[in-house]
Design a protein around this motif. Structure first.
Motif, PDB file in Angstrom:
ATOM      1  N   SER A 176      41.885  50.463  42.672  1.00  9.25           N
ATOM      2  CA  SER A 176      41.841  51.875  42.309  1.00  9.25           C
ATOM      3  C   SER A 176      40.624  52.569  42.932  1.00  9.25           C
ATOM      4  CB  SER A 176      41.838  52.021  40.795  1.00  9.25           C
ATOM      5  OG  SER A 176      41.241  50.913  40.188  1.00  9.25           O
ATOM      6  N   ARG A 177      39.599  51.769  43.203  1.00  8.97           N
ATOM      7  CA  ARG A 177      38.485  52.326  43.961  1.00  8.97           C
ATOM      8  C   ARG A 177      37.994  51.304  44.975  1.00  8.97           C
ATOM      9  NH1 ARG A 177      33.299  53.072  41.784  1.00  8.97           N
ATOM     10  NH2 ARG A 177      32.181  53.574  43.695  1.00  8.97           N
ATOM     11  N   LEU A 178      38.013  51.684  46.247  1.00  8.50           N
ATOM     12  CA  LEU A 178      37.535  50.789  47.302  1.00  8.50           C
ATOM     13  C   LEU A 178      36.433  51.490  48.075  1.00  8.50           C
ATOM     14  CD1 LEU A 178      37.763  48.298  49.248  1.00  8.50           C
ATOM     15  CD2 LEU A 178      39.508  49.595  50.462  1.00  8.50           C
ATOM     16  N   SER A 179      35.267  50.878  48.089  1.00  2.36           N
ATOM     17  CA  SER A 179      34.191  51.425  48.928  1.00  2.36           C
ATOM     18  C   SER A 179      33.671  50.331  49.847  1.00  2.36           C
ATOM     19  CB  SER A 179      33.060  51.975  48.067  1.00  2.36           C
ATOM     20  OG  SER A 179      33.096  51.459  46.772  1.00  2.36           O
ATOM     21  N   VAL A 180      33.705  50.609  51.142  1.00  2.00           N
ATOM     22  CA  VAL A 180      33.254  49.653  52.143  1.00  2.00           C
ATOM     23  C   VAL A 180      32.010  50.207  52.822  1.00  2.00           C
ATOM     24  CG1 VAL A 180      33.866  48.375  54.224  1.00  2.00           C
ATOM     25  CG2 VAL A 180      35.628  48.875  52.531  1.00  2.00           C
ATOM     26  N   TYR A 181      30.974  49.388  52.860  1.00  2.00           N
ATOM     27  CA  TYR A 181      29.720  49.800  53.501  1.00  2.00           C
ATOM     28  C   TYR A 181      29.491  48.935  54.738  1.00  2.00           C
ATOM     29  CZ  TYR A 181      28.970  52.061  49.007  1.00  2.00           C
ATOM     30  OH  TYR A 181      29.104  52.829  47.881  1.00  2.00           O
ATOM     31  N   GLN A 182      29.492  49.578  55.906  1.00  2.00           N
ATOM     32  CA  GLN A 182      29.222  48.868  57.159  1.00  2.00           C
ATOM     33  C   GLN A 182      27.741  48.981  57.466  1.00  2.00           C
ATOM     34  OE1 GLN A 182      31.630  47.165  57.818  1.00  2.00           O
ATOM     35  NE2 GLN A 182      33.569  48.225  58.128  1.00  2.00           N
ATOM     36  N   HIS A 183      27.040  47.862  57.313  1.00  2.00           N
ATOM     37  CA  HIS A 183      25.600  47.874  57.561  1.00  2.00           C
ATOM     38  C   HIS A 183      25.263  47.582  59.020  1.00  2.00           C
ATOM     39  CE1 HIS A 183      24.616  48.099  53.265  1.00  2.00           C
ATOM     40  NE2 HIS A 183      25.673  47.331  53.101  1.00  2.00           N
ATOM     41  N   ARG A 184      26.240  47.111  59.756  1.00  2.00           N
ATOM     42  CA  ARG A 184      26.045  46.821  61.179  1.00  2.00           C
ATOM     43  C   ARG A 184      27.143  47.529  61.973  1.00  2.00           C
ATOM     44  NH1 ARG A 184      22.082  45.622  59.317  1.00  2.00           N
ATOM     45  NH2 ARG A 184      20.889  43.670  59.336  1.00  2.00           N
ATOM     46  N   PRO A 185      26.793  48.081  63.156  1.00  5.75           N
ATOM     47  CA  PRO A 185      27.783  48.852  63.905  1.00  5.75           C
ATOM     48  C   PRO A 185      28.761  48.001  64.711  1.00  5.75           C
ATOM     49  CG  PRO A 185      25.694  48.861  65.062  1.00  5.75           C
ATOM     50  CD  PRO A 185      25.457  48.125  63.778  1.00  5.75           C
ATOM     51  N   SER A 186      28.511  46.683  64.789  1.00  4.68           N
ATOM     52  CA  SER A 186      29.379  45.891  65.673  1.00  4.68           C
ATOM     53  C   SER A 186      29.646  44.481  65.152  1.00  4.68           C
ATOM     54  CB  SER A 186      28.763  45.814  67.073  1.00  4.68           C
ATOM     55  OG  SER A 186      27.466  45.267  66.996  1.00  4.68           O
ATOM     56  N   ILE A 187      30.721  43.913  65.711  1.00  4.39           N
ATOM     57  CA  ILE A 187      31.122  42.524  65.465  1.00  4.39           C
ATOM     58  C   ILE A 187      30.989  41.793  66.791  1.00  4.39           C
ATOM     59  CG2 ILE A 187      33.062  41.011  64.878  1.00  4.39           C
ATOM     60  CD1 ILE A 187      34.233  43.424  63.321  1.00  4.39           C
ATOM     61  N   HIS A 188      30.375  40.614  66.782  1.00  3.14           N
ATOM     62  CA  HIS A 188      30.222  39.862  68.030  1.00  3.14           C
ATOM     63  C   HIS A 188      30.988  38.547  67.970  1.00  3.14           C
ATOM     64  CE1 HIS A 188      27.079  42.261  70.047  1.00  3.14           C
ATOM     65  NE2 HIS A 188      26.820  42.644  68.818  1.00  3.14           N
ATOM     66  N   VAL A 189      31.806  38.320  69.004  1.00  5.29           N
ATOM     67  CA  VAL A 189      32.469  37.027  69.181  1.00  5.29           C
ATOM     68  C   VAL A 189      32.207  36.581  70.604  1.00  5.29           C
ATOM     69  CG1 VAL A 189      34.668  35.791  69.215  1.00  5.29           C
ATOM     70  CG2 VAL A 189      34.280  37.540  67.492  1.00  5.29           C
ATOM     71  N   ASN A 190      31.724  35.361  70.767  1.00  2.00           N
ATOM     72  CA  ASN A 190      31.396  34.907  72.110  1.00  2.00           C
ATOM     73  C   ASN A 190      32.651  34.613  72.932  1.00  2.00           C
ATOM     74  OD1 ASN A 190      29.806  33.964  74.300  1.00  2.00           O
ATOM     75  ND2 ASN A 190      30.202  31.856  73.661  1.00  2.00           N
ATOM     76  N   ARG A 191      33.484  33.706  72.418  1.00  2.00           N
ATOM     77  CA  ARG A 191      34.615  33.279  73.225  1.00  2.00           C
ATOM     78  C   ARG A 191      35.861  33.123  72.353  1.00  2.00           C
ATOM     79  NH1 ARG A 191      36.676  28.950  76.822  1.00  2.00           N
ATOM     80  NH2 ARG A 191      36.497  27.484  75.103  1.00  2.00           N
ATOM     81  N   VAL A 192      36.992  33.580  72.891  1.00  2.00           N
ATOM     82  CA  VAL A 192      38.276  33.403  72.218  1.00  2.00           C
ATOM     83  C   VAL A 192      39.213  32.674  73.168  1.00  2.00           C
ATOM     84  CG1 VAL A 192      40.307  34.568  71.267  1.00  2.00           C
ATOM     85  CG2 VAL A 192      38.038  35.468  70.787  1.00  2.00           C
ATOM     86  N   ASN A 193      39.784  31.582  72.682  1.00  2.00           N
ATOM     87  CA  ASN A 193      40.729  30.833  73.502  1.00  2.00           C
ATOM     88  C   ASN A 193      42.008  30.619  72.705  1.00  2.00           C
ATOM     89  OD1 ASN A 193      42.110  28.326  74.468  1.00  2.00           O
ATOM     90  ND2 ASN A 193      40.572  28.500  76.061  1.00  2.00           N
ATOM     91  N   ILE A 194      43.105  31.177  73.212  1.00  2.00           N
ATOM     92  CA  ILE A 194      44.395  31.083  72.528  1.00  2.00           C
ATOM     93  C   ILE A 194      45.427  30.518  73.480  1.00  2.00           C
ATOM     94  CG2 ILE A 194      46.200  32.372  71.313  1.00  2.00           C
ATOM     95  CD1 ILE A 194      44.062  34.458  70.604  1.00  2.00           C
ATOM     96  N   ILE A 195      46.148  29.515  73.028  1.00  2.00           N
ATOM     97  CA  ILE A 195      47.159  28.904  73.897  1.00  2.00           C
ATOM     98  C   ILE A 195      48.405  29.786  73.981  1.00  2.00           C
ATOM     99  CG2 ILE A 195      48.695  26.914  74.193  1.00  2.00           C
ATOM    100  CD1 ILE A 195      46.465  25.186  72.949  1.00  2.00           C
ATOM    101  N   GLY A 196      48.925  30.199  72.826  1.00  4.84           N
ATOM    102  CA  GLY A 196      50.177  30.943  72.876  1.00  4.84           C
ATOM    103  C   GLY A 196      50.252  32.082  71.876  1.00  4.84           C
ATOM    104  N   VAL A 197      50.792  33.207  72.347  1.00  2.00           N
ATOM    105  CA  VAL A 197      51.080  34.338  71.473  1.00  2.00           C
ATOM    106  C   VAL A 197      52.556  34.652  71.668  1.00  2.00           C
ATOM    107  CG1 VAL A 197      50.463  36.695  70.822  1.00  2.00           C
ATOM    108  CG2 VAL A 197      48.764  35.230  71.899  1.00  2.00           C
ATOM    109  N   SER A 198      53.326  34.602  70.564  1.00  2.60           N
ATOM    110  CA  SER A 198      54.768  34.674  70.749  1.00  2.60           C
ATOM    111  C   SER A 198      55.466  35.427  69.611  1.00  2.60           C
ATOM    112  CB  SER A 198      55.322  33.249  70.823  1.00  2.60           C
ATOM    113  OG  SER A 198      56.717  33.273  70.998  1.00  2.60           O
ATOM    114  N   SER A 199      56.645  35.911  69.909  1.00  4.36           N
ATOM    115  CA  SER A 199      57.542  36.529  68.927  1.00  4.36           C
ATOM    116  C   SER A 199      56.895  37.691  68.175  1.00  4.36           C
ATOM    117  CB  SER A 199      58.031  35.489  67.912  1.00  4.36           C
ATOM    118  OG  SER A 199      58.467  34.339  68.575  1.00  4.36           O
ATOM    119  N   SER A 200      56.710  38.792  68.890  1.00  5.57           N
ATOM    120  CA  SER A 200      56.244  40.050  68.286  1.00  5.57           C
ATOM    121  C   SER A 200      54.894  39.920  67.585  1.00  5.57           C
ATOM    122  CB  SER A 200      57.267  40.585  67.274  1.00  5.57           C
ATOM    123  OG  SER A 200      58.546  40.549  67.821  1.00  5.57           O
ATOM    124  N   SER A 201      53.996  39.144  68.170  1.00  2.00           N
ATOM    125  CA  SER A 201      52.676  39.004  67.576  1.00  2.00           C
ATOM    126  C   SER A 201      51.652  39.821  68.340  1.00  2.00           C
ATOM    127  CB  SER A 201      52.267  37.534  67.525  1.00  2.00           C
ATOM    128  OG  SER A 201      53.129  36.838  66.657  1.00  2.00           O
TER     129      SER A 201
END
Lengths: 129, 63
Positions: free
Chosen positions: A74-99
């Motif tokens: 009924s009440r949602l408050s989100v506080y972003q204390h940092r302006p960014s998200i950091h991810v070094n590396r993403v490795n994905i083998i397969g993305v399939s079927s409307s994903s």
């Protein structure tokens, strides 16, 4: 709600197939639907391998009312204390079927998948069970 | 009466390895407002057809 910037140094996707998306950047909505029938049958290909149709199975017809299941705070408050998200590396083998693989902001997702697996057994196989 | 307060501080991730993202699924690096996910799944032993070479009408069990 303030949304953060996503930083990804390196991304490797081996394969994207069947109406899937790889997006770098923001988007508003993602509303995919997957309908699949997977038939396994012993023996060689035969004419009877065809003829499986979505309308033959109730799984693809029935509708469950999800409106009562959604419970939002009924009440949602989100506080972003940092302006960014950091991810070094993403490795994905397969993305399939409307994903979707996305680096960035997404407003909302409404995803649905309906999958039916069928085994067609010979009379001998069914006796063994 | 649900009152939800979220504080997002640092988010730093090293390496992510994923085998598969499939069937209306979603992998997101970033913020989102709302996600509604539904899945219908039917697999043997609840669903099989015995004996008939014709998909419909000939099986001794047909779920």
């Amino acid at each position: 709600m303030h949304k953060r910037t996503a930083h990804v140094n390196q991304a490797e996707l081996n394969s994207i197939s069947y109406s899937s998306i790889f997006e770098v950047g923001d988007s508003y909505a993602f509303e995919p639907k997957t309908y699949a029938i997977a038939v396994q049958k012993s023996g060689r290909p035969h004419q009877s391998d065809e003829g499986f149709d979505f309308h033959q199975f109730s799984l693809f017809q029935k509708e469950i009312d999800t409106s009562k299941m959604v419970s939002e705070p009924s009440r949602l408050s989100v506080y972003q204390h940092r302006p960014s998200i950091h991810v070094n590396r993403v490795n994905i083998i397969g993305v399939s079927s409307s994903s979707l693989v996305q680096f960035g902001v997404l407003h909302h997702a409404d995803c649905a998948s309906r999958i039916k697996h069928i085994r067609v057994l010979s009379p001998q196989q069914s006796v063994m069970d | 009466m649900m009152n939800l307060e979220v504080h997002n501080w640092d988010l730093q991730v090293g390496d992510i390895q994923i085998t598969g993202v499939s069937s209306s699924s979603l992998f997101l690096v970033g913020d989102m407002e709302e996600a509604k996910l539904t899945s219908y799944y039917d697999t043997p032993p609840d669903s099989y057809i015995v004996g008939s070479l014709v998909p419909l009408g000939g099986g001794s069990r047909h779920a």
